[in-house]
Scaffold this motif. Structure first.
Motif, PDB file in Angstrom:
ATOM      1  N   GLY A  82      -7.485  -6.064   4.382  1.00 31.40           N
ATOM      2  CA  GLY A  82      -8.235  -5.898   5.415  1.00 31.40           C
ATOM      3  C   GLY A  82      -9.575  -7.009   5.230  1.00 31.40           C
ATOM      4  N   LEU A  83     -10.431  -6.636   4.209  1.00 31.20           N
ATOM      5  CA  LEU A  83     -11.665  -7.519   3.897  1.00 31.20           C
ATOM      6  C   LEU A  83     -11.298  -8.963   3.619  1.00 31.20           C
ATOM      7  CD1 LEU A  83     -13.955  -4.828   2.436  1.00 31.20           C
ATOM      8  CD2 LEU A  83     -14.116  -6.021   4.641  1.00 31.20           C
ATOM      9  N   ALA A  84     -10.119  -9.127   2.800  1.00 35.42           N
ATOM     10  CA  ALA A  84      -9.619 -10.312   2.419  1.00 35.42           C
ATOM     11  C   ALA A  84      -9.173 -11.169   3.519  1.00 35.42           C
ATOM     12  CB  ALA A  84      -8.725 -10.058   1.329  1.00 35.42           C
ATOM     13  N   ALA A 111      -5.936   2.916   6.109  1.00 31.84           N
ATOM     14  CA  ALA A 111      -6.909   1.895   5.896  1.00 31.84           C
ATOM     15  C   ALA A 111      -6.550   0.599   6.785  1.00 31.84           C
ATOM     16  CB  ALA A 111      -7.077   1.520   4.440  1.00 31.84           C
ATOM     17  N   THR A 112      -5.219   0.401   6.304  1.00 34.17           N
ATOM     18  CA  THR A 112      -4.689  -1.023   7.371  1.00 34.17           C
ATOM     19  C   THR A 112      -4.612  -0.772   8.822  1.00 34.17           C
ATOM     20  OG1 THR A 112      -2.599  -0.282   7.062  1.00 34.17           O
ATOM     21  CG2 THR A 112      -3.384  -1.728   5.259  1.00 34.17           C
ATOM     22  N   LEU A 113      -4.607   0.174   9.354  1.00 32.94           N
ATOM     23  CA  LEU A 113      -4.618   0.658  10.721  1.00 32.94           C
ATOM     24  C   LEU A 113      -5.863   0.499  11.035  1.00 32.94           C
ATOM     25  CD1 LEU A 113      -2.451   1.176  13.076  1.00 32.94           C
ATOM     26  CD2 LEU A 113      -3.221   3.755  12.563  1.00 32.94           C
ATOM     27  N   SER A 114      -6.976   0.721  10.581  1.00 27.37           N
ATOM     28  CA  SER A 114      -8.304   0.558  11.020  1.00 27.37           C
ATOM     29  C   SER A 114      -8.733  -0.818  11.087  1.00 27.37           C
ATOM     30  CB  SER A 114      -9.341   1.405   9.963  1.00 27.37           C
ATOM     31  OG  SER A 114      -9.083   0.828   8.562  1.00 27.37           O
ATOM     32  N   PHE A 115      -8.170  -1.633  10.491  1.00 29.97           N
ATOM     33  CA  PHE A 115      -8.499  -3.053  10.424  1.00 29.97           C
ATOM     34  C   PHE A 115      -7.926  -3.707  11.776  1.00 29.97           C
ATOM     35  CE2 PHE A 115     -10.636  -2.964   6.532  1.00 29.97           C
ATOM     36  CZ  PHE A 115     -11.511  -4.050   6.876  1.00 29.97           C
ATOM     37  N   LEU A 116      -7.004  -2.950  12.425  1.00 30.47           N
ATOM     38  CA  LEU A 116      -6.609  -3.538  13.624  1.00 30.47           C
ATOM     39  C   LEU A 116      -7.706  -3.221  14.694  1.00 30.47           C
ATOM     40  CD1 LEU A 116      -2.738  -2.280  13.876  1.00 30.47           C
ATOM     41  CD2 LEU A 116      -3.849  -4.650  13.256  1.00 30.47           C
ATOM     42  N   CYS A 132      -6.376   3.900  -0.898  1.00 30.59           N
ATOM     43  CA  CYS A 132      -6.969   3.620   0.313  1.00 30.59           C
ATOM     44  C   CYS A 132      -8.208   2.741   0.077  1.00 30.59           C
ATOM     45  CB  CYS A 132      -7.580   5.100   0.808  1.00 30.59           C
ATOM     46  SG  CYS A 132      -8.249   4.832   2.439  1.00 30.59           S
ATOM     47  N   LEU A 133      -8.804   2.668  -1.145  1.00 36.49           N
ATOM     48  CA  LEU A 133      -9.862   1.840  -1.211  1.00 36.49           C
ATOM     49  C   LEU A 133      -9.415   0.344  -1.316  1.00 36.49           C
ATOM     50  CD1 LEU A 133     -12.293   3.861  -3.465  1.00 36.49           C
ATOM     51  CD2 LEU A 133     -12.563   3.425  -1.188  1.00 36.49           C
ATOM     52  N   GLU A 134      -8.469   0.242  -2.214  1.00 37.01           N
ATOM     53  CA  GLU A 134      -7.898  -1.158  -2.373  1.00 37.01           C
ATOM     54  C   GLU A 134      -7.255  -1.913  -1.299  1.00 37.01           C
ATOM     55  OE1 GLU A 134      -3.590  -0.838  -4.383  1.00 37.01           O
ATOM     56  OE2 GLU A 134      -5.499  -0.383  -5.795  1.00 37.01           O
ATOM     57  N   TYR A 135      -6.928  -1.057  -0.380  1.00 33.15           N
ATOM     58  CA  TYR A 135      -6.150  -1.710   0.947  1.00 33.15           C
ATOM     59  C   TYR A 135      -7.109  -1.878   2.019  1.00 33.15           C
ATOM     60  CZ  TYR A 135      -1.296  -1.590  -0.435  1.00 33.15           C
ATOM     61  OH  TYR A 135      -0.203  -2.146  -0.794  1.00 33.15           O
ATOM     62  N   LEU A 136      -8.377  -1.254   1.765  1.00 36.20           N
ATOM     63  CA  LEU A 136      -9.419  -1.891   2.650  1.00 36.20           C
ATOM     64  C   LEU A 136      -9.781  -3.199   2.341  1.00 36.20           C
ATOM     65  CD1 LEU A 136     -11.690   1.374   2.740  1.00 36.20           C
ATOM     66  CD2 LEU A 136     -10.460   0.378   4.697  1.00 36.20           C
ATOM     67  N   ILE A 137      -9.893  -3.618   0.891  1.00 32.96           N
ATOM     68  CA  ILE A 137     -10.193  -5.044   0.700  1.00 32.96           C
ATOM     69  C   ILE A 137      -9.165  -5.782   0.751  1.00 32.96           C
ATOM     70  CG2 ILE A 137     -10.736  -6.231  -1.731  1.00 32.96           C
ATOM     71  CD1 ILE A 137     -11.859  -3.752  -2.873  1.00 32.96           C
ATOM     72  N   TRP A 138      -7.946  -5.438   0.050  1.00 28.03           N
ATOM     73  CA  TRP A 138      -6.719  -6.144   0.616  1.00 28.03           C
ATOM     74  C   TRP A 138      -5.698  -5.348   1.396  1.00 28.03           C
ATOM     75  CZ3 TRP A 138      -1.782  -7.263   1.223  1.00 28.03           C
ATOM     76  CH2 TRP A 138      -1.650  -8.876   1.703  1.00 28.03           C
TER      77      TRP A 138
END
Length: 487
Positions: free
Chosen positions: A328-330, A455-460, A320-326
């Motif tokens: 999303g944040l990347a 994590a990825t859905l939250s970045f939408l 979950c944490l790493e997919y917040l970075i990539w």
């Protein structure tokens, strides 16, 4: 990779490497006074055979490959090509989103990949686990080849519907990837546990080669996205050849229950049922052959969680944490940079993943929660960087992003180390019954895919609210960021 090859080919010459384990786990018949030269295969195999694996009637039934280096290479190839479709689609997502004029939907492709992986894990747990490993891999190859061909066709479209068709085909690729990963990891139980490190290294290499090949074919060779994906179809044949070799090595000289275990699948009438209400999941109510994978009943699921819940938690948290970075944040960090930077970040992430996942073949980290805490720190610092641009704007001509790329390697090191060590623990940790190991891996992937999808859905939502282009890159400071992108 060179160090790995040296270790594998010079194993008899590595002396006096001692392994210390609590005495309560050692079978009394072991001779504690004999010191032998270290052999990674023999040492680990004898160690696993010497562990009192409660709940398993036969804790030692590994199949030794005739050529360890060749078997390791085959596992790396399987891991690479199994995850290649996921990685090349992820790496191409920003480029494809720009092509169809849907920049704020970049993470949508990764989201559908993760959602498909989540759905695929459930299907694998409930349905595919009844089929033999070879049958599952053939299905994976058909699905992957279909996804490559479909994306190649959809990438030639000009309207936005092409993007959503690609997203739908990404679901097919994501499901195939998780089918292959769960099936291969379960299949590798019949080999020495070091080969899990080869699988981890292969999945990391998939990200490197997927990103690098897309950058080179698109930017250097000047090929269209459609042609790039069409060229990926023959990779499925290479995948099949590598798995065929491993399968022939595994079934060699095997017969009876051992052969049935190697081939995989759940018999029509399961021989083992674990107590649903007992506090110790290692208590067996009926025991015939605890080496057979158990079905995903509610009772067995609770038993698997009790036996390996700590492994599952760290696997979920780090994913979950790493997919917040990539991604999303990347994506936000490279939003106004050259279009190769987003894919390059994915490649650098996978460089770290590859190195750390391979490391499980040499050494292991039992306290994986330390890696989870370190990844949490990475997320917090990346958020600060995205908002402030302290690093990306510190040097001219986007040179600050080279520092961010190095940081992304560190993110990959942390995530890959957790993955590799968790997979090793699933297959070898004492106290997990053999019949529950595959179910534990499946449940771990279900939970981790829920985390990555969230994590990825939250970045939408985040990309269109608190991390919009206008908020991170004000137009009067970054006029070039608002020029019309090229197709």
């Amino acid at each position: 990779i060179g160090l790995a090859f040296f270790v594998l080919t010079h194993r008899p010459h590595l002396h006096q490497l001692y392994i210390t384990v609590p005495s309560r786990y050692i079978v009394a018949s072991m001779a504690p006074t004999t010191v032998q030269p270290f052999d990674p295969v023999a040492t680990t195999t004898s160690f696993v055979c010497s562990v009192v694996s409660e709940g398993s009637r036969d804790p030692c039934h590994t199949q030794q490959p005739r050529n360890y280096v060749l078997a390791f290479a085959a596992v790396v190839i399987c891991g690479t090509l199994n995850n290649f479709s996921f990685c090349i689609i992820s790496g191409a997502s920003q480029d494809l989103a720009r092509k169809f004029g849907t920049e704020n939907m970049t993470t949508a492709l990764t989201t559908v990949l993760n959602f498909a992986a989540l759905s695929g894990t459930v299907v694998s747990t409930k349905i595919l686990s009844h089929f033999q490993y070879y049958t599952r891999i053939v299905l994976v190859l058909i699905m992957t080849a279909s996804a490559y061909g479909g994306i190649a066709a959809a990438a030639t479209m000009t309207d936005k519907s092409g993007f959503w068709i690609i997203a739908a085909l990404g679901c097919l690729a994501g499901m195939a990837q998780i089918f292959g990963e769960v099936s291969n990891l379960a299949f590798l139980k019949c080999f020495p546990p070091e080969l899990v490190g080869g699988w981890g290294a292969g999945t990391g290499l998939a990200g490197i080669f997927g990103s690098l090949s897309y950058i080179w074919l698109r930017e250097t060779a000047g090929l269209t996205a459609s042609t790039v994906f069409a060229l990926c179809i023959p990779l499925c044949l290479v995948y099949w050849i590598a798995f065929q070799y491993l399968y022939m090595e595994a079934v060699r000289d095997a017969e009876g229950p051992a052969l049935a275990r190697i081939k995989g699948g759940i018999p029509a009438t399961p021989q083992v049922t674990y107590a649903a209400t007992n506090n110790d999941p290692r208590v067996v109510l009926q025991e015939e052959d605890a080496s057979t994978a158990l079905p995903a009943t509610w009772a067995n699921a609770k038993a698997a969680i009790r036996a390996s819940g700590n492994i599952m938690f760290n696997l979920v948290a780090v994913y979950c944490l790493e997919y917040l970075i990539w991604p999303g944040l990347a994506d936000r960090e490279t939003l106004c940079a050259g279009k190769v930077w987003y894919t390059s970040m994915w490649m650098c992430y996978n460089v770290g993943v590859t190195l750390s996942r391979f490391s499980v073949s040499i050494f292991r980290i039992r306290r994986v929660w330390l890696l989870t805490l370190f990844q949490l720190l990475n997320v917090l610092l990346w958020v600060v960087e995205v908002y402030t641009g302290l690093i990306r704007d510190s040097l001219p001509d986007e040179h600050g992003l080279y520092i961010m790329a190095c940081w992304m390697v560190l993110v990959g090191l942390c995530g890959g180390a957790t993955y590799g060590n968790c997979m090793f623990l699933f297959n070898t940790q004492a106290g997990i019954p053999d019949g529950l190991r595959e179910l534990g891996v499946n449940l771990g992937f279900v939970m981790s895919n829920i985390g990555t999808t969230t994590a990825t859905l939250s970045f939408l939502l985040i990309d269109s609210t608190i991390m919009t282009k206008e908020m991170l890159y004000p137009k009067h400071f970054n006029p070039s960021c608002y020029s019309t992108p090229s197709s």
